[in-house]
Design an enzyme around this catalytic site. Structure first.
Site, PDB file in Angstrom:
ATOM      1  N   ASN A 115      -2.565  -0.056   0.259  1.00 54.23           N
ATOM      2  CA  ASN A 115      -2.702   1.222  -0.447  1.00 54.23           C
ATOM      3  C   ASN A 115      -3.745   1.098  -1.553  1.00 54.23           C
ATOM      4  O   ASN A 115      -3.802   0.104  -2.280  1.00 54.23           O
ATOM      5  CB  ASN A 115      -1.354   1.733  -0.984  1.00 54.23           C
ATOM      6  CG  ASN A 115      -0.593   0.749  -1.833  1.00 54.23           C
ATOM      7  OD1 ASN A 115      -0.719  -0.456  -1.663  1.00 54.23           O
ATOM      8  ND2 ASN A 115       0.197   1.252  -2.751  1.00 54.23           N
ATOM      9  N   ILE A 116      -4.586   2.128  -1.633  1.00 58.73           N
ATOM     10  CA  ILE A 116      -5.676   2.166  -2.620  1.00 58.73           C
ATOM     11  C   ILE A 116      -5.505   3.453  -3.411  1.00 58.73           C
ATOM     12  O   ILE A 116      -5.722   4.551  -2.877  1.00 58.73           O
ATOM     13  CB  ILE A 116      -7.047   2.117  -1.913  1.00 58.73           C
ATOM     14  CG1 ILE A 116      -7.140   0.868  -1.017  1.00 58.73           C
ATOM     15  CG2 ILE A 116      -8.180   2.127  -2.950  1.00 58.73           C
ATOM     16  CD1 ILE A 116      -8.366   0.830  -0.110  1.00 58.73           C
ATOM     17  N   GLU A 117      -5.060   3.294  -4.648  1.00 56.69           N
ATOM     18  CA  GLU A 117      -4.737   4.477  -5.459  1.00 56.69           C
ATOM     19  C   GLU A 117      -5.962   4.968  -6.217  1.00 56.69           C
ATOM     20  O   GLU A 117      -7.013   4.327  -6.245  1.00 56.69           O
ATOM     21  CB  GLU A 117      -3.581   4.143  -6.405  1.00 56.69           C
ATOM     22  CG  GLU A 117      -2.320   3.800  -5.614  1.00 56.69           C
ATOM     23  CD  GLU A 117      -1.081   3.593  -6.451  1.00 56.69           C
ATOM     24  OE1 GLU A 117      -1.198   3.408  -7.689  1.00 56.69           O
ATOM     25  OE2 GLU A 117       0.014   3.632  -5.861  1.00 56.69           O
ATOM     26  N   GLU A 128      -1.334   2.279   5.748  1.00 54.46           N
ATOM     27  CA  GLU A 128      -1.423   2.525   7.196  1.00 54.46           C
ATOM     28  C   GLU A 128      -2.757   3.173   7.556  1.00 54.46           C
ATOM     29  O   GLU A 128      -3.412   2.807   8.528  1.00 54.46           O
ATOM     30  CB  GLU A 128      -0.297   3.467   7.643  1.00 54.46           C
ATOM     31  CG  GLU A 128       1.109   2.941   7.440  1.00 54.46           C
ATOM     32  CD  GLU A 128       1.705   3.288   6.091  1.00 54.46           C
ATOM     33  OE1 GLU A 128       0.967   3.278   5.069  1.00 54.46           O
ATOM     34  OE2 GLU A 128       2.913   3.560   6.049  1.00 54.46           O
ATOM     35  N   CYS A 168       0.411   9.842   7.075  1.00 58.84           N
ATOM     36  CA  CYS A 168       0.071   8.703   7.945  1.00 58.84           C
ATOM     37  C   CYS A 168       0.601   8.916   9.357  1.00 58.84           C
ATOM     38  O   CYS A 168      -0.050   8.548  10.332  1.00 58.84           O
ATOM     39  CB  CYS A 168       0.624   7.404   7.357  1.00 58.84           C
ATOM     40  SG  CYS A 168      -0.274   6.891   5.874  1.00 58.84           S
ATOM     41  N   CYS A 175       4.566   7.563   5.485  1.00 59.49           N
ATOM     42  CA  CYS A 175       4.638   8.939   4.970  1.00 59.49           C
ATOM     43  C   CYS A 175       4.172   9.930   6.044  1.00 59.49           C
ATOM     44  O   CYS A 175       3.584   9.556   7.071  1.00 59.49           O
ATOM     45  CB  CYS A 175       3.801   9.077   3.705  1.00 59.49           C
ATOM     46  SG  CYS A 175       2.033   9.248   4.034  1.00 59.49           S
ATOM     47  N   CYS A 230      -3.041   5.524   1.779  1.00 52.71           N
ATOM     48  CA  CYS A 230      -1.926   4.630   2.110  1.00 52.71           C
ATOM     49  C   CYS A 230      -2.409   3.431   2.926  1.00 52.71           C
ATOM     50  O   CYS A 230      -3.465   3.473   3.574  1.00 52.71           O
ATOM     51  CB  CYS A 230      -0.884   5.358   2.944  1.00 52.71           C
ATOM     52  SG  CYS A 230       0.024   6.624   2.069  1.00 52.71           S
TER      53      CYS A 230
END
Ligand code: THU
Length: 151
Positions: free
Chosen positions: A49-51, A62, A99, A96, A60
């Site tokens: 995950n890359i916020e 995935e 995804c 989620c 996310c």
């Protein structure tokens, strides 16, 4: 392509997902997630995950894995592992909704998805489902090209 992974193949995917999770960029939520996607070619693509400060732009784990695989020319997939840190997430964490829909663009309804709770860097519990369990009626179009363009 309906597959159930061998124990060795599953272990390899879990290892790749845990490695990807170690690069999680999640300063806002502090929730680390890792993913490993096994392509039909046999290659494994990691994702995490890359916020973003603008939180809706977070990607996310995935989707990061899937997009990396598509960039490499992959179009068909055998299995997905998603690892969640048990300290941050409950034991029943799952991909989620966004995804699920994005996976449905490329992955067969029967593709196995293993969600794995990780404690202290080790797989603690594993749940196996199929993509169709998570998204029984995805939005799809009949015009999807199956092959990547030739280079
Ligand atoms: N997250 C994922 O990477 N995958 C999921 O399936 C659920 C949520 C990430 C997004 C965000 O960085 C953090 O977990 C908390 O929502």
């Amino acid at each position: 392509m309906s597959t159930t992974l061998s124990k060795a193949a599953l272990t390899d995917l879990i290892t790749a997902a845990i490695r990807a999770m170690s690069n999680s960029y999640s300063p806002y939520s502090k929730f680390k997630v890792g993913a490993a996607l096994l392509a039909k070619s046999g290659k494994i693509y990691g994702g995490t995950n890359i916020e973003n400060a603008s939180s809706g732009l977070t990607n996310c784990a995935e989707r990061t894995a899937l997009f990396s695989a598509v960039v490499a020319g992959e179009r068909e997939f055998k299995a997905l592992v998603v690892v969640f840190d048990d300290k941050s997430f409950g034991p029943l964490s799952t991909p989620c909704g966004a995804c699920r829909q994005v996976l449905a663009e490329f992955c067969a309804p029967d593709m196995p998805i293993y969600t794995v709770g990780v404690t202290a860097g080790k797989a603690n519990h594993i749940m196996q489902k199929r993509l169709k369990d998570y998204i029984p009626f995805p939005f799809t179009m009949e015009i999807k090209p199956k092959k990547a363009p030739k280079k």
